[in-house]
Design a protein around this motif. Sequence first.
Motif, PDB file in Angstrom:
ATOM      1  N   PRO A  57      19.770  10.484 -16.467  1.00  0.00           N
ATOM      2  CA  PRO A  57      20.614  11.667 -16.249  1.00  0.00           C
ATOM      3  C   PRO A  57      21.439  12.041 -17.485  1.00  0.00           C
ATOM      4  O   PRO A  57      21.609  13.222 -17.778  1.00  0.00           O
ATOM      5  N   SER A  58      21.911  11.058 -18.241  1.00  0.00           N
ATOM      6  CA  SER A  58      22.727  11.378 -19.420  1.00  0.00           C
ATOM      7  C   SER A  58      21.879  12.025 -20.522  1.00  0.00           C
ATOM      8  O   SER A  58      22.320  12.964 -21.182  1.00  0.00           O
ATOM      9  N   VAL A  59      20.638  11.557 -20.711  1.00  0.00           N
ATOM     10  CA  VAL A  59      19.746  12.174 -21.705  1.00  0.00           C
ATOM     11  C   VAL A  59      19.381  13.592 -21.259  1.00  0.00           C
ATOM     12  O   VAL A  59      19.419  14.533 -22.060  1.00  0.00           O
ATOM     13  N   ALA A  60      19.065  13.757 -19.964  1.00  0.00           N
ATOM     14  CA  ALA A  60      18.727  15.084 -19.451  1.00  0.00           C
ATOM     15  C   ALA A  60      19.913  16.036 -19.622  1.00  0.00           C
ATOM     16  O   ALA A  60      19.742  17.187 -20.029  1.00  0.00           O
ATOM     17  N   ARG A  61      21.115  15.543 -19.355  1.00  0.00           N
ATOM     18  CA  ARG A  61      22.312  16.382 -19.496  1.00  0.00           C
ATOM     19  C   ARG A  61      22.513  16.810 -20.953  1.00  0.00           C
ATOM     20  O   ARG A  61      22.798  17.972 -21.237  1.00  0.00           O
ATOM     21  N   ARG A  62      22.341  15.873 -21.892  1.00  0.00           N
ATOM     22  CA  ARG A  62      22.493  16.216 -23.315  1.00  0.00           C
ATOM     23  C   ARG A  62      21.469  17.267 -23.731  1.00  0.00           C
ATOM     24  O   ARG A  62      21.785  18.205 -24.463  1.00  0.00           O
ATOM     25  N   LEU A  63      20.234  17.126 -23.255  1.00  0.00           N
ATOM     26  CA  LEU A  63      19.192  18.104 -23.585  1.00  0.00           C
ATOM     27  C   LEU A  63      19.521  19.482 -23.005  1.00  0.00           C
ATOM     28  O   LEU A  63      19.364  20.503 -23.676  1.00  0.00           O
ATOM     29  N   ILE A  64      19.993  19.516 -21.768  1.00  0.00           N
ATOM     30  CA  ILE A  64      20.335  20.790 -21.123  1.00  0.00           C
ATOM     31  C   ILE A  64      21.494  21.465 -21.851  1.00  0.00           C
ATOM     32  O   ILE A  64      21.467  22.678 -22.091  1.00  0.00           O
ATOM     33  N   ILE A  65      22.499  20.689 -22.234  1.00  0.00           N
ATOM     34  CA  ILE A  65      23.649  21.241 -22.962  1.00  0.00           C
ATOM     35  C   ILE A  65      23.198  21.790 -24.312  1.00  0.00           C
ATOM     36  O   ILE A  65      23.623  22.878 -24.732  1.00  0.00           O
ATOM     37  N   ALA A  66      22.301  21.074 -24.983  1.00  0.00           N
ATOM     38  CA  ALA A  66      21.802  21.540 -26.283  1.00  0.00           C
ATOM     39  C   ALA A  66      21.022  22.841 -26.142  1.00  0.00           C
ATOM     40  O   ALA A  66      21.178  23.764 -26.954  1.00  0.00           O
ATOM     41  N   VAL A  67      20.199  22.957 -25.106  1.00  0.00           N
ATOM     42  CA  VAL A  67      19.424  24.179 -24.884  1.00  0.00           C
ATOM     43  C   VAL A  67      20.355  25.349 -24.564  1.00  0.00           C
ATOM     44  O   VAL A  67      20.183  26.455 -25.091  1.00  0.00           O
ATOM     45  N   ALA A  68      21.364  25.107 -23.702  1.00  0.00           N
ATOM     46  CA  ALA A  68      22.317  26.177 -23.351  1.00  0.00           C
ATOM     47  C   ALA A  68      23.089  26.630 -24.593  1.00  0.00           C
ATOM     48  O   ALA A  68      23.325  27.824 -24.784  1.00  0.00           O
ATOM     49  N   ALA A  69      23.464  25.670 -25.454  1.00  0.00           N
ATOM     50  CA  ALA A  69      24.199  26.020 -26.678  1.00  0.00           C
ATOM     51  C   ALA A  69      23.311  26.812 -27.634  1.00  0.00           C
ATOM     52  O   ALA A  69      23.748  27.808 -28.213  1.00  0.00           O
ATOM     53  N   SER A  70      22.047  26.388 -27.792  1.00  0.00           N
ATOM     54  CA  SER A  70      21.158  27.110 -28.706  1.00  0.00           C
ATOM     55  C   SER A  70      20.828  28.505 -28.182  1.00  0.00           C
ATOM     56  O   SER A  70      20.566  29.417 -28.952  1.00  0.00           O
ATOM     57  N   ALA A  71      20.869  28.682 -26.847  1.00  0.00           N
ATOM     58  CA  ALA A  71      20.627  30.000 -26.262  1.00  0.00           C
ATOM     59  C   ALA A  71      21.890  30.863 -26.303  1.00  0.00           C
ATOM     60  O   ALA A  71      21.831  32.058 -26.002  1.00  0.00           O
ATOM     61  N   GLY A  72      23.030  30.246 -26.651  1.00  0.00           N
ATOM     62  CA  GLY A  72      24.286  30.989 -26.735  1.00  0.00           C
ATOM     63  C   GLY A  72      24.853  31.389 -25.389  1.00  0.00           C
ATOM     64  O   GLY A  72      25.565  32.391 -25.285  1.00  0.00           O
ATOM     65  N   LEU A  73      24.553  30.613 -24.343  1.00  0.00           N
ATOM     66  CA  LEU A  73      25.058  30.944 -23.006  1.00  0.00           C
ATOM     67  C   LEU A  73      26.569  30.759 -22.954  1.00  0.00           C
ATOM     68  O   LEU A  73      27.081  29.689 -23.304  1.00  0.00           O
ATOM     69  N   GLN A  74      27.266  31.801 -22.509  1.00  0.00           N
ATOM     70  CA  GLN A  74      28.723  31.746 -22.440  1.00  0.00           C
ATOM     71  C   GLN A  74      29.205  32.438 -21.184  1.00  0.00           C
ATOM     72  O   GLN A  74      28.524  33.287 -20.619  1.00  0.00           O
ATOM     73  N   ASP A  75      30.414  32.069 -20.796  1.00  0.00           N
ATOM     74  CA  ASP A  75      31.092  32.711 -19.679  1.00  0.00           C
ATOM     75  C   ASP A  75      32.515  32.987 -20.122  1.00  0.00           C
ATOM     76  O   ASP A  75      33.295  32.048 -20.307  1.00  0.00           O
TER      77      ASP A  75
END
Length: 180
Positions: A57-75
């Motif tokens: 779960p921690s590796v999956a979470r790091r990957l998801i956070i990296a993808v969201a950051a590279s996509a520039g997802l913001q709120d």
Amino acid sequence: MTPELVTVLVAVQRRAKGNGDRIPLSVRYDPHEKVHGQPFPHLFVRRIGTRNEVLSPSVARRLIIAVAASAGLQDGGEPIYFTPHDFRRLFTTEMVSSGLPLHIAATLLGHLSLDTTRGYTAVFPEEVVAAHQHFIERRRATRPGSELRPATGEEWAEFEGHFLLRKVALGECHRPYGTP
């Protein structure tokens, strides 16, 4: 499932198969029991030494956070952070919104209580209204036409009077409870 979701799952399955005709077996480490489980064909794995291991779960979470950051997802100018569990909730909402009965979704998720699954499901006001309107249309189609007449003035007055009396009985008419 939507065609888009099927396309994504097929692509994940192809990636997991690699050059083979089957998904290779991999083991899952249980951090609570501190043991490796039996080999199974998991979709999301990484190579550690000589074996494939399921993503933690921690590796999956790091990957998801990296993808969201590279996509520039913001709120509101702040970066959005997802967890693997967020996707479980999104998947549940999508399943139930697409018409899968709640008890079947609960079984797929391994929930013993429908309330747990209901808590996973995000319901939006416009979906509630649309579902209610669809329900009313289905019910009207099965009712005799004679029942679909407008209420008479007398019937409507009786209906409104019932709720006025109820307000008085519940003390919602700004008079002390129990007064005439």
